[in-house]
Design a protein around this motif. Structure first.
Motif, PDB file in Angstrom:
ATOM      1  N   ASP A  14       0.856  -1.176   0.000  1.00 25.43           N
ATOM      2  CA  ASP A  14       0.000   0.000   0.000  1.00 25.43           C
ATOM      3  C   ASP A  14       0.894   1.229   0.000  1.00 25.43           C
ATOM      4  OD1 ASP A  14      -2.604  -1.015  -0.051  1.00 25.43           O
ATOM      5  OD2 ASP A  14      -2.473  -1.587   2.062  1.00 25.43           O
ATOM      6  N   ARG A 156      -6.366   3.279  -8.897  1.00 25.25           N
ATOM      7  CA  ARG A 156      -7.124   3.544  -7.675  1.00 25.25           C
ATOM      8  C   ARG A 156      -6.211   3.453  -6.457  1.00 25.25           C
ATOM      9  NH1 ARG A 156     -10.897   0.261  -8.457  1.00 25.25           N
ATOM     10  NH2 ARG A 156     -10.309  -1.428  -7.045  1.00 25.25           N
ATOM     11  N   ARG A 157      -5.254   2.543  -6.502  1.00 20.89           N
ATOM     12  CA  ARG A 157      -4.269   2.453  -5.418  1.00 20.89           C
ATOM     13  C   ARG A 157      -3.476   3.760  -5.331  1.00 20.89           C
ATOM     14  NH1 ARG A 157      -0.153  -2.407  -5.980  1.00 20.89           N
ATOM     15  NH2 ARG A 157      -2.089  -3.388  -6.686  1.00 20.89           N
ATOM     16  N   GLU A 159      -4.573   6.756  -6.412  1.00 19.60           N
ATOM     17  CA  GLU A 159      -5.498   7.784  -5.930  1.00 19.60           C
ATOM     18  C   GLU A 159      -5.647   7.718  -4.410  1.00 19.60           C
ATOM     19  OE1 GLU A 159      -9.239   7.604  -7.970  1.00 19.60           O
ATOM     20  OE2 GLU A 159      -8.309   7.619  -9.956  1.00 19.60           O
ATOM     21  N   ASN A 160      -5.786   6.506  -3.879  1.00 20.03           N
ATOM     22  CA  ASN A 160      -5.883   6.369  -2.420  1.00 20.03           C
ATOM     23  C   ASN A 160      -4.623   6.857  -1.735  1.00 20.03           C
ATOM     24  OD1 ASN A 160      -8.457   5.284  -2.603  1.00 20.03           O
ATOM     25  ND2 ASN A 160      -7.742   3.156  -2.606  1.00 20.03           N
ATOM     26  N   GLY A 161      -3.466   6.607  -2.363  1.00 15.33           N
ATOM     27  CA  GLY A 161      -2.215   7.103  -1.802  1.00 15.33           C
ATOM     28  C   GLY A 161      -2.149   8.615  -1.784  1.00 15.33           C
ATOM     29  N   ARG A 163      -4.716  10.657  -1.594  1.00 14.38           N
ATOM     30  CA  ARG A 163      -5.630  11.121  -0.537  1.00 14.38           C
ATOM     31  C   ARG A 163      -4.982  10.997   0.837  1.00 14.38           C
ATOM     32  NH1 ARG A 163      -9.336   8.144  -3.879  1.00 14.38           N
ATOM     33  NH2 ARG A 163     -10.799   9.571  -4.941  1.00 14.38           N
ATOM     34  N   PHE A 164      -4.354   9.844   1.097  1.00 15.78           N
ATOM     35  CA  PHE A 164      -3.722   9.632   2.402  1.00 15.78           C
ATOM     36  C   PHE A 164      -2.578  10.615   2.620  1.00 15.78           C
ATOM     37  CE2 PHE A 164      -0.203   7.640   4.767  1.00 15.78           C
ATOM     38  CZ  PHE A 164      -0.810   7.561   6.026  1.00 15.78           C
ATOM     39  N   SER A 167      -3.432  14.134   3.695  1.00 11.86           N
ATOM     40  CA  SER A 167      -4.146  14.291   4.967  1.00 11.86           C
ATOM     41  C   SER A 167      -3.178  14.488   6.123  1.00 11.86           C
ATOM     42  CB  SER A 167      -5.006  13.052   5.234  1.00 11.86           C
ATOM     43  OG  SER A 167      -4.183  11.928   5.514  1.00 11.86           O
ATOM     44  N   GLU A 209      -4.300  18.306  -4.116  1.00  7.95           N
ATOM     45  CA  GLU A 209      -4.889  16.972  -4.075  1.00  7.95           C
ATOM     46  C   GLU A 209      -5.964  16.830  -5.150  1.00  7.95           C
ATOM     47  OE1 GLU A 209      -7.633  14.184  -1.078  1.00  7.95           O
ATOM     48  OE2 GLU A 209      -6.884  16.146  -0.406  1.00  7.95           O
ATOM     49  N   LEU A 213      -5.956  14.140  -8.332  1.00  9.11           N
ATOM     50  CA  LEU A 213      -6.990  13.130  -8.535  1.00  9.11           C
ATOM     51  C   LEU A 213      -7.662  13.283  -9.891  1.00  9.11           C
ATOM     52  CD1 LEU A 213      -8.589  13.086  -4.961  1.00  9.11           C
ATOM     53  CD2 LEU A 213      -7.019  11.412  -5.954  1.00  9.11           C
TER      54      LEU A 213
END
Length: 444
Positions: A14, A156-157, A159-161, A163-164, A167, A209, A213
């Motif tokens: 991840d 998508r992996r 994109e999730n990275g 976002r994380f 944050s 961000e 995305l």
């Protein structure tokens, strides 16, 4: 060991750090670059000076040209994000380790999908559909398997990275978007893009961000499309039209790459306008009358050292690598912010000149050489193993090591070939176009 191993991406990984994200982006860039030559090679194999060039509607030739250009757009979006997170210096296109070697498996994909340089055919279109296949067509693998089933799953992996890492939870690994807005935007590619055969999306300037995305969404949606929208998308691409600025044009759509390849396979966007007495297209993508019989996976090692065609293939490799090196030079040259009183800022901007050269070399040098190759039959005088049937040459898209300034080296090789291929000369020929290209002395 996965195909991602050379890019430091683990199958069960991840994205938890900025370096993790950078490694995934470098793997994504390799995937995008690996599709461009195989799409171009199939496109070059179409006899464009015949039926397909004048086909009514969106012919296979024009659709595939647009798809190849959009893959370049995807590559620039990935690289722009690398620059935005401060990792642009870790990546170069003109790198022997990065340039694909065909045949090779598509990096990280499960099940394995082999990529070949081959003429346009139903079999090759099926490979292209496999590359762009939407999520949901094949059942998912067990959770322990982390290679991707589709490019959408892999992005998508990413994109999730994003976002994380945007944050507070990321702590000291949080992406510095302020730095991207204040300085790193200057090193991103977001001008000099033109695609009359595709959607209206262009390279995204990534400074937040949200823009990161959006750039990844363009890659996924333009390539695969969503399974529930039947492959037709807003143009330009937005997932939330209500909050998009500028808003998409009402009623304007673009087909995903998967949908375009499917339409080519079905003959809905075929090879040309010639029809039989029943109004059915006379030729398909599998007919020899409209497709050049080019080599599968051409390699200069297959040809004799004395063959002029081999030298032309070497020139093709050199031009391809010049294109990649030129793209690297663009990313190294910051965009100049001209004062408002400057009435002509672009002509004095080296970055702008490099961007214009990038388009010029693709259209005026790379394509004419490839077109000359696919029209050239290979004989026993050319091939180390005499051919058993008619076969033509093709651009190998291999790594070429420059020994001097690339522009000067291209000119030398082109000039030496004029005696065998006079088509390279002329007032607006390849030789003249090479003479207009910028030098890249940093490669010497």
């Amino acid at each position: 060991m996965t195909a991602f191993s050379s890019f430091a991406v683990k199958a069960d990984q991840d994205i938890a750090t900025i370096q993790d994200l950078a490694d995934h982006l470098k793997a994504a860039a390799h995937v995008e670059l690996s599709t461009i030559p195989i799409y171009l090679y199939a496109t070059y194999s179409i006899k464009t000076r015949g039926y397909s060039q004048w086909a009514a509607g969106a012919s296979a030739q024009r659709l595939m040209t647009g798809i190849a250009i959009e893959e370049m757009l995807h590559l620039t979006n990935v690289r722009n994000l690398l620059v935005a997170i401060g990792k642009g210096g870790e990546f170069r296109c003109y790198d022997e380790k990065f340039i694909p070697k065909y045949p090779e498996p598509m990096a990280g994909r499960t099940p394995e999908l082999m990529l070949h340089l081959r003429r346009l055919s139903t079999t090759q279109i099926d490979t292209f559909r496999g590359i762009e296949e939407p999520e949901g067509i094949r059942p998912p693998k067990p959770a322990a398997v982390r290679d991707y089933l589709s490019l959408g799953e892999f992005y998508r992996r990413i994109e999730n990275g994003v976002r994380f890492l945007s944050s507070d939870e990321a702590k000291d690994q949080r992406i510095d978007w302020d730095r991207a807005r204040e300085n790193l935007w200057k090193f991103q590619y977001h001008r000099g893009y033109w695609n009359q055969n595709g959607g209206s999306d262009g390279p995204r300037l990534i400074v937040s961000e949200g823009t990161a995305l959006q750039a990844m969404e363009v890659i996924v949606d333009q390539g695969e499309g969503a399974w529930d929208d039947h492959g037709y998308l807003p143009d330009p691409i937005v997932r939330d039209p209500a909050s998009a600025y500028p808003p998409p044009e009402i009623g304007k759509q673009q087909a995903s790459h998967y949908t375009k390849f499917t339409d080519i396979k079905k003959g809905l966007n075929g090879i040309g306008v010639v029809v039989d007495d029943n109004g059915v297209q006379k030729y398909t993508i599998d007919d020899k009358e409209v497709i050049w019989p080019v080599l599968d996976d051409p390699d200069i090692g297959l040809l004799k050292d004395t063959s002029p065609v081999r030298d032309l293939m070497v020139l093709s490799n050199a031009v391809y690598c010049y294109v990649l090196a030129l793209l690297d030079a663009i990313y190294e040259a910051p965009m100049a912010a001209a004062p408002p009183t400057d009435e002509d800022p672009f002509t004095k901007d080296r970055r702008y000149g490099l961007e214009r050269a990038f388009i010029a070399v693709m259209q005026g040098v790379l394509y004419p050489i490839a077109d000359l190759l696919v029209r050239t039959p290979l004989t026993a005088d050319d091939l180390k193993t005499p051919p058993k049937e008619l076969v033509h040459a093709g651009p190998p898209f291999q790594y070429y090591r420059f020994t001097k300034d690339p522009q000067a080296e291209l000119m030398e090789r082109c000039t030496e070939l004029l005696a065998h291929f006079p088509e390279l000369g002329g007032d607006d020929g390849v030789q003249r176009q090479i003479g207009l290209l910028p030098p890249l002395p940093h490669l010497c």
